[in-house]
Enzyme design. Structure first.
Site, PDB file in Angstrom:
ATOM      1  N   CYS A  90      35.686  41.907  30.918  1.00  8.51           N
ATOM      2  CA  CYS A  90      34.753  41.473  29.983  1.00  8.51           C
ATOM      3  C   CYS A  90      35.266  41.239  28.533  1.00  8.51           C
ATOM      4  CB  CYS A  90      33.637  42.715  29.954  1.00  8.51           C
ATOM      5  SG  CYS A  90      32.121  42.166  28.876  1.00  8.51           S
ATOM      6  N   HIS A 110      32.289  44.076  35.598  1.00  6.34           N
ATOM      7  CA  HIS A 110      32.139  45.429  35.537  1.00  6.34           C
ATOM      8  C   HIS A 110      32.064  46.091  37.042  1.00  6.34           C
ATOM      9  CE1 HIS A 110      32.267  45.758  31.261  1.00  6.34           C
ATOM     10  NE2 HIS A 110      31.090  45.085  31.377  1.00  6.34           N
TER      11      HIS A 110
END
Length: 493
Positions: A333, A435
């Site tokens: 991310c 994630h």
């Protein structure tokens, strides 16, 4: 409000409210109750994306899984995600509604926040038998009580029998209990039906005189003495990373995670920590990188500020040199964005508008925008092994574009969706928006096996279960341990 409920509050932060609430969810679910967890307001950078694309605190997702139900945004109607400079992003019922500083938050969001809490509880009441509510911090913060959206206001609204949890491991437990009860209003104190002494280590009989005194002093029974269980339960606060053990006697691999100031979703690494042959070490950007088998840049809520800090401390250069020498680097991310060529924030979403040079290890350019992407994903891997199913979720405001390369084979899509990540041709530099990547057992093992091969170690079997099965076992173990030491009778109808 007519709804069966249990409230769990604590004398302090880190008393163990999340653990006790999670255990109660699993205990009651095993007894046949349809249970929903609830936390009116949570401040956390560990988030989860629900099936409808809403954000909630990761702890409430874990509690939903403990209850055997799907996470809903109504289980955490207000999520505050700190961004630095005393500001937070405000998320109400799963959707970002603004960014505000601490002084203005209650002025702007107290009333709409309480409406969201009421509406969420009313919705949960139509679908569940009982709601297990978790408070935050202490219910007796005198300077905050008049605007507390999480603790006794919720308990009074539900007329919920309330557990008061105290951490005895740090000392001062009896003073904490008595002091908290003294500071509660009579109406609030009347709702406290039992005290739970948490994180107890030692011989129970030595505690009995103190329990007898406390019950006589307060008129409230001690309904549980819970042994120290924190080491098997995922932390919610990044401060807990400072206390995590980094040494494993039989670890074959050493993986270093850079503990960025606004590290987000460090729960991504729980599956790595669960691997018996892997030691995960968290270091600050000011520490020496050393020579681990892999370096991970995690997610962050303030990508640009953390990038600048990495450059100022010399950690950025250390990671670049480590990668140039053949070391394995993974960015997730915000960490993925940092590994790119450039990050632009034309609207000043994260602070001051500008363009910032990344570590230039991956050929991506990122623009921070006001529109957040939050969604669950199911994809298929290209690397480190073709065709592995991978599930996870995205939460990011940046849009990353892959730049054309002279050598078309220099970098390849990590998954069947090129927008989710890249890996270089040597499989040394990896980046992904996903994630929960390591939750996928076969993918995790395949990635670790590449590191093992570099060390001349035998590969581990890749036909392993996903981390959720280990998590289920952990939740069962915690619930069983808590159930053996907690009397819930006064709290159930």
């Amino acid at each position: 409000m007519a709804m069966k409920s249990i409230m769990v509050v604590g004398t302090t932060s880190h008393a163990g409210k999340s653990l006790i609430s999670t255990a109660i969810c699993r205990i009651l679910s095993r007894r046949g109750w349809r249970v929903a967890p609830f936390k009116g307001q949570n401040m956390a950078l560990n988030a989860y994306v629900t099936a409808n694309g809403g954000e909630i605190g990761y702890a409430q997702a874990v509690q939903a899984w403990a209850a055997g139900v799907v996470p809903w945004v109504e289980m955490n109607p207000i999520l505050l995600k700190p961004q630095g400079d005393m500001t937070s992003q405000v998320i109400i019922r799963g959707r970002p509604v603004g960014r505000v500083n601490a002084a203005d938050y209650y002025e702007q969001y107290f009333e709409p926040g309480w409406r969201a809490i009421e509406e969420s509880l009313q919705h949960l009441a139509t679908e569940f038998d009982l709601v297990v509510c978790e408070g935050a911090g202490s219910p007796a913060e005198i300077n905050l009580k008049h605007r507390d959206l999480t603790n006794m206001r919720v308990a009074k609204y539900l007329n919920a029998p309330t557990l008061l949890v105290v951490d005895i491991d740090r000392g001062g437990a009896f003073a904490h209990v008595v002091g908290t009860l003294e500071l509660l209003d009579p109406e609030e104190r009347q709702l406290i039906k039992g005290v739970v002494i948490n994180k107890f280590r030692g011989q129970r009989s030595l505690l009995d005189p103190g329990i007898k005194w406390l019950e006589e002093r307060t008129g409230i029974p001690v309904v549980g003495v819970i042994p120290y269980l924190q080491e098997v339960f995922p932390a919610e606060d990044s401060l807990d990373l400072l206390e995590r053990k980094t040494h494993k006697a039989h670890a074959d691999l050493q993986i270093t995670v850079v503990r960025l100031p606004r590290i987000a979703n460090f729960t991504d690494f729980d599956p790595l920590e669960s691997e018996p042959t892997v030691a995960v070490k968290y270091i600050s950007p000011k520490q020496d990188l050393g020579h681990p088998d892999a370096v991970i840049l995690p997610g962050t809520k303030t990508t640009i500020a953390d990038l600048i800090l990495l450059q100022k401390t010399g950690m950025a250069e250390a990671i670049q040199n480590y990668a140039a020498s053949g070391g394995t680097v993974l960015g997730i991310c915000g960490g993925y964005q940092i590994l790119g060529q450039m990050i632009a924030d034309p609207e000043g979403i994260e602070g001051q508008a500008g363009r910032y040079q990344g570590l230039n290890l991956l050929p991506i350019r990122t623009v921070i925008t006001g529109q957040k992407i939050a969604r669950q994903r199911q994809v298929s891997s290209n690397f480190p092994q073709q065709g592995l199913p991978v599930n996870g979720f995205e939460i990011h405001q940046g849009r990353s574009r892959v730049e054309p390369q002279g050598d078309s084979q220099a970098f390849q899509p990590l998954f069947d969706d090129v927008n989710l990540g890249l890996v270089d041709s040597c499989q040394s530099v990896w980046g992904s928006y996903l994630h929960g990547l390591f939750d996928n057992g076969p993918w995790r093992r395949a990635w670790l096996n590449r590191l093992r091969q570099q060390r001349g170690l035998k590969s581990l079997p890749t036909g392993v279960a996903n981390y959720r099965e280990q998590r289920e076992q952990m939740l069962d173990n915690i619930a069983t341990e808590v159930e053996n030491h907690l009397d819930l009778t006064p709290f159930l109808p």
